[in-house]
Design a protein around this motif. Structure first.
Motif, mmCIF file in Angstrom:
data_model
loop_
_atom_site.group_PDB
_atom_site.id
_atom_site.type_symbol
_atom_site.label_atom_id
_atom_site.label_comp_id
_atom_site.label_asym_id
_atom_site.label_seq_id
_atom_site.Cartn_x
_atom_site.Cartn_y
_atom_site.Cartn_z
ATOM 1 N N PRO A 474 0.806 -1.242 0.000
ATOM 2 C CA PRO A 474 0.000 0.000 0.000
ATOM 3 C C PRO A 474 0.829 1.276 0.000
ATOM 4 C CG PRO A 474 0.056 -0.941 2.204
ATOM 5 C CD PRO A 474 0.771 -1.923 1.313
ATOM 6 N N HIS A 475 2.148 1.198 0.143
ATOM 7 C CA HIS A 475 2.975 2.396 0.243
ATOM 8 C C HIS A 475 3.093 3.091 -1.116
ATOM 9 C CE1 HIS A 475 3.860 0.714 4.099
ATOM 10 N NE2 HIS A 475 4.527 -0.307 3.596
ATOM 11 N N HIS A 476 3.242 4.401 -1.079
ATOM 12 C CA HIS A 476 3.415 5.182 -2.314
ATOM 13 C C HIS A 476 4.152 6.466 -1.984
ATOM 14 C CE1 HIS A 476 0.205 8.005 -1.124
ATOM 15 N NE2 HIS A 476 -0.410 6.929 -0.654
ATOM 16 N N ASN A 477 4.493 7.229 -3.002
ATOM 17 C CA ASN A 477 5.293 8.444 -2.853
ATOM 18 C C ASN A 477 4.462 9.710 -3.043
ATOM 19 O OD1 ASN A 477 7.924 9.029 -2.092
ATOM 20 N ND2 ASN A 477 8.580 9.558 -4.153
ATOM 21 N N GLY A 478 3.160 9.597 -2.900
ATOM 22 C CA GLY A 478 2.302 10.764 -3.125
ATOM 23 C C GLY A 478 2.550 11.884 -2.153
ATOM 24 N N GLY A 479 2.837 11.562 -0.893
ATOM 25 C CA GLY A 479 3.098 12.618 0.082
ATOM 26 C C GLY A 479 4.328 13.432 -0.259
ATOM 27 N N THR A 480 5.372 12.777 -0.775
ATOM 28 C CA THR A 480 6.577 13.508 -1.157
ATOM 29 C C THR A 480 6.309 14.441 -2.326
ATOM 30 O OG1 THR A 480 7.667 11.423 -0.614
ATOM 31 C CG2 THR A 480 9.041 13.169 -1.466
ATOM 32 N N GLU A 481 5.492 13.998 -3.273
ATOM 33 C CA GLU A 481 5.129 14.875 -4.386
ATOM 34 C C GLU A 481 4.344 16.086 -3.883
ATOM 35 O OE1 GLU A 481 6.177 14.499 -7.358
ATOM 36 O OE2 GLU A 481 6.975 12.463 -7.282
ATOM 37 N N GLY A 482 3.492 15.882 -2.868
ATOM 38 C CA GLY A 482 2.769 17.010 -2.302
ATOM 39 C C GLY A 482 3.691 18.002 -1.628
ATOM 40 N N VAL A 483 4.712 17.506 -0.920
ATOM 41 C CA VAL A 483 5.695 18.404 -0.308
ATOM 42 C C VAL A 483 6.431 19.195 -1.385
ATOM 43 C CG1 VAL A 483 7.822 18.478 1.047
ATOM 44 C CG2 VAL A 483 5.950 16.985 1.751
ATOM 45 N N ASN A 484 6.759 18.546 -2.498
ATOM 46 C CA ASN A 484 7.439 19.248 -3.583
ATOM 47 C C ASN A 484 6.569 20.341 -4.182
ATOM 48 O OD1 ASN A 484 9.876 17.991 -3.424
ATOM 49 N ND2 ASN A 484 9.534 16.558 -5.079
ATOM 50 N N THR A 485 5.253 20.109 -4.238
ATOM 51 C CA THR A 485 4.352 21.149 -4.730
ATOM 52 C C THR A 485 4.410 22.378 -3.824
ATOM 53 O OG1 THR A 485 2.886 19.489 -5.693
ATOM 54 C CG2 THR A 485 1.961 21.677 -5.311
ATOM 55 N N LYS A 486 4.413 22.164 -2.505
ATOM 56 C CA LYS A 486 4.530 23.286 -1.574
ATOM 57 C C LYS A 486 5.916 23.919 -1.655
ATOM 58 C CE LYS A 486 1.147 21.333 1.622
ATOM 59 N NZ LYS A 486 0.879 20.837 2.998
ATOM 60 N N THR A 487 6.931 23.105 -1.925
ATOM 61 C CA THR A 487 8.277 23.643 -2.055
ATOM 62 C C THR A 487 8.375 24.597 -3.234
ATOM 63 O OG1 THR A 487 9.196 21.626 -1.083
ATOM 64 C CG2 THR A 487 10.701 23.016 -2.333
ATOM 65 N N LYS A 488 7.661 24.309 -4.315
ATOM 66 C CA LYS A 488 7.670 25.217 -5.466
ATOM 67 C C LYS A 488 7.078 26.571 -5.090
ATOM 68 C CE LYS A 488 7.361 21.419 -8.781
ATOM 69 N NZ LYS A 488 6.511 20.710 -9.755
ATOM 70 N N ARG A 489 6.067 26.573 -4.224
ATOM 71 C CA ARG A 489 5.513 27.854 -3.760
ATOM 72 C C ARG A 489 6.564 28.624 -2.971
ATOM 73 N NH1 ARG A 489 3.756 29.055 1.170
ATOM 74 N NH2 ARG A 489 3.598 26.861 1.761
#
Length: 510
Positions: A474-489
C-alpha cells in the motif's frame, strides 16, 4: 480610574510577571516602565537561588503594539550575588517568556514575528509586519526565522524520497518525508547517490523506501540498506505507460484517423517513407544500426525509430488541428458544398458571417483547403486519442464513449493496446496476487505488435523488484510529491542571500 486600570491589565497581560509602574504615551510610542518582582532568582550556572542584590540595570524590549502604537518596555532588573563559592560572582535575573537572555523582544512578540516570517520569509514578512506596526529589517526577519526551532528528527520506518530543483537543469536537492504520516524528515542539498547513502547510513531504522524511477536513489538504498524494500511510485509507472501508449497511438494514425481530415502527404511524409525504405534496405543486408546512421547521415535514435516500425505507414501522423472559429459552422459548409462543390469561398464566407462567424477569411480558406469540411468527423490529435484510452470508462460521457468505441477498434493493434491499458490499470490497485498478474501482463504485451509498449516492459524488468512492491504493497510516494508542490511555492518567493539553509528551514517548518 478602576476601569482604566483594568484596561491596562488586559492590554499588558503578557507582562504579568513584571511589576508595571508607569505607562506613558509618546505620540506613536507607548513606553511602559516596569521592574522585576522582589523574589529570589536561580543562578543560571549552579542553580542555587539568591535574593542578595549586587546592583540594578535597565533592559529595553519591544512588545506587541497596542492601538497601532509601538510598545517599548523598560524594565529595571537586578544583578544578584551567587551564593555558591567558586561559581560566577554575580548574575542578572531573567524572566521567562518576557526577558529572555540576549533577546530584544518579548516572548509573545517573538512568536508573532516567527509565525509571519515562517510563511513569508524576508521582505514579504517585513511588509506584513509593518502593517501590524511591528518594525524590523528583512535581515532581522531572516535571523528570526533561522532561530525558530526545527522539529526533532525522527527516522521513519517508511521513508519517501524525491528531488526538487534549486536551479532547474543545474542544481537539485532531495526531500525526505515519513511516507505514513507525511511529516517532513530532512532536506539534503544534493540528489546524488553518495549524499543519500550518507544520510541513510547516519540514520538507522528505515525499512521501506518509496521513490520514483531515479537510478541514483535506487543505488543509494542498495548500498546503504541492502535489506530495505524499495517501492516505486505508481503514478510514475502509469505516466510511463501513458507515454508509451501515446507513441503507439500515433504510430497507428492511418487506422483511427481515416474518417477525419486527410493525413499529411506532403514533402515531409514522402521523405519519411524514403528514409524508412533506405534504413530497412540496409538492415536487410546485415548492416548494423550505427553503420546505418553513418551511411545515411542520420542520428542513431532516428535510425532506431525507423527500424522498430514494421511498415512506413506507421510513421505517418495525423494532422494536429486545433479547434477553430469555423467548427460551429461546419455542418452548414458541408451541406452547401454537397449541393454545389463549386461554390466560391467568398460566398461561403459571407453566408456564415451572417450566421455569426467572427473569424477571418484566411482562416475559413485554410479550413476548407485542409479537407476538414468533407471529413466525417472533426480532427482529433493522437494525444486526445491516448487520453480517451487512458481515462476510466465509467467517467466517459456518451459522446466520448461513442468516439472511444470507434477509435479503439480501428485496427487489431488498437484493440490490443486498449486491452493492455485496461489490464495494467487494474494492477494499480495493490493486491498480493498482482505479482503473478504482472508477469502475465508483460508476456501478453510482448506478444502484441506494439513496439513502444515493448520498451515499457523492458523498463519494468529493469526495476522489477520495486515495481512489484508498488503493485502489491500500500505504500506510495504521493506525500513527497505534495511536499514538492509546496516547495515550489516557497521557491517562487525566493530565498536570496540566505540560500539553502533558509529553504531547508522553511520546508521543515511548513
Amino acid at each position: 480610574m478602576c476601569g482604566a486600570d483594568r484596561l491596562v491589565k488586559v492590554a499588558f497581560s503578557g507582562l504579568a510577571p513584571l511589576v508595571i509602574e508607569d505607562v506613558v504615551v509618546e505620540g506613536d510610542l507607548i513606553r511602559v516602565r516596569a521592574r522585576t518582582p522582589e523574589v529570589a532568582a536561580a543562578c543560571p550556572t549552579c542553580g542555587n537561588v539568591s535574593s542578595r542584590v549586587h546592583g540594578f540595570g535597565l533592559r529595553t524590549v519591544a512588545d506587541l503594539p497596542v492601538d497601532e502604537r509601538r510598545v517599548v518596555v523598560v524594565v529595571r532588573v537586578r544583578r544578584l550575588v551567587c551564593p555558591t563559592r567558586g561559581c560566577r560572582q554575580t548574575f542578572r535575573e531573567q524572566v521567562p517568556d518576557v526577558l529572555e537572555r540576549y533577546q530584544r523582544r518579548t516572548g509573545r512578540l517573538a512568536r508573532v514575528v516567527g509565525s509571519v516570517v515562517r510563511e513569508l520569509a524576508g521582505r514579504p514578512g517585513v511588509r506584513v509586519l509593518s502593517a501590524l506596526t511591528i518594525c524590523l529589517s528583512f535581515n532581522t526577519a531572516l535571523r528570526c526565522l533561522l532561530r525558530l526551532p526545527l522539529p526533532p528528527l525522527v527516522v521513519p520506518r517508511v521513508l519517501g524520497v524525491d528531488d526538487f530543483a534549486l536551479r532547474r537543469r543545474h542544481r537539485y536537492a532531495t526531500v525526505l518525508i515519513d511516507a505514513m504520516t507525511r511529516r517532513r524528515v530532512d532536506v539534503i542539498p544534493s540528489r546524488s547517490a553518495d549524499a543519500v547513502e550518507a544520510w541513510l547510513r547516519a540514520h538507522a531504522g528505515v525499512e521501506v523506501v518509496c521513490r520514483d524511477g531515479s537510478g541514483a536513489y535506487a543505488e543509494a538504498v542498495r548500498r546503504a540498506l541492502p535489506g530495505a524494500v524499495q517501492v516505486a511510485d505508481r503514478w510514475h509507472i502509469w505516466h510511463n505507460l501513458a507515454k508509451a501508449a501515446g507513441k503507439d497511438v500515433a504510430a497507428h494514425s492511418a487506422c483511427w484517423a481515416k474518417h477525419g481530415p486527410p493525413l499529411n502527404d506532403g514533402p515531409l511524409a514522402r521523405t519519411t517513407r524514403e528514409r524508412w525504405h533506405q534504413v530497412h534496405r540496409l538492415l536487410d543486408q546485415g548492416v548494423g544500426l550505427l553503420e546505418c546512421a553513418r551511411r545515411l547521415n542520420l542520428g542513431l535514435n532516428t535510425v532506431k525509430r525507423y527500424a522498430r516500425v514494421a511498415e512506413p505507414e506507421r510513421l505517418v501522423r495525423a494532422p494536429k488541428y486545433r479547434p477553430t472559429l469555423v467548427d460551429p459552422y461546419r455542418d452548414h459548409l458541408r451541406r452547401r458544398r454537397a449541393e454545389n462543390p463549386a461554390t466560391p469561398i467568398p460566398h461561403l464566407f459571407e453566408e456564415i458571417k451572417t450566421l455569426g462567424y467572427s473569424g477571418s477569411f484566411n482562416l475559413l480558406a485554410r479550413y476548407i483547403t485542409q479537407g476538414r469540411v468533407e471529413a466525417d468527423r472533426l480532427a482529433i490529435s493522437p494525444r486526445a486519442v491516448a487520453r480517451l484510452l487512458l481515462t476510466k470508462p465509467e467517467t466517459l460521457t456518451d459522446t466520448q464513449r461513442t468516439r472511444f468505441d470507434e477509435l479503439s477498434t480501428a485496427c487489431p493493434e488498437m484493440i490490443d493496446l486498449t486491452n493492455m491499458i485496461r489490464g495494467f490499470a487494474d494492477l494499480l490497485h495493490p493486491r498480493p496476487e498482482n505479482a503473478d498478474r504482472l508477469t502475465e501482463w508483460i508476456t501478453s504485451a510482448r506478444e502484441a505488435d506494439l513496439p513502444h509498449l515493448h520498451a515499457f516492459t523492458r523498463g519494468l524488468d529493469f526495476d522489477r523488484a520495486a515495481i512489484t512492491a508498488a503493485l502489491t504493497l500500500p505504500h506510495h510516494n504521493g506525500g513527497t510529491e505534495g511536499v514538492n508542490t509546496k516547495t515550489k511555492r516557497i521557491m517562487r518567493q525566493m530565498h536570496g542571500r540566505a540560500g539553502f539553509p533558509l529553504l531547508r528551514h522553511r520546508i521543515l517548518l511548513d
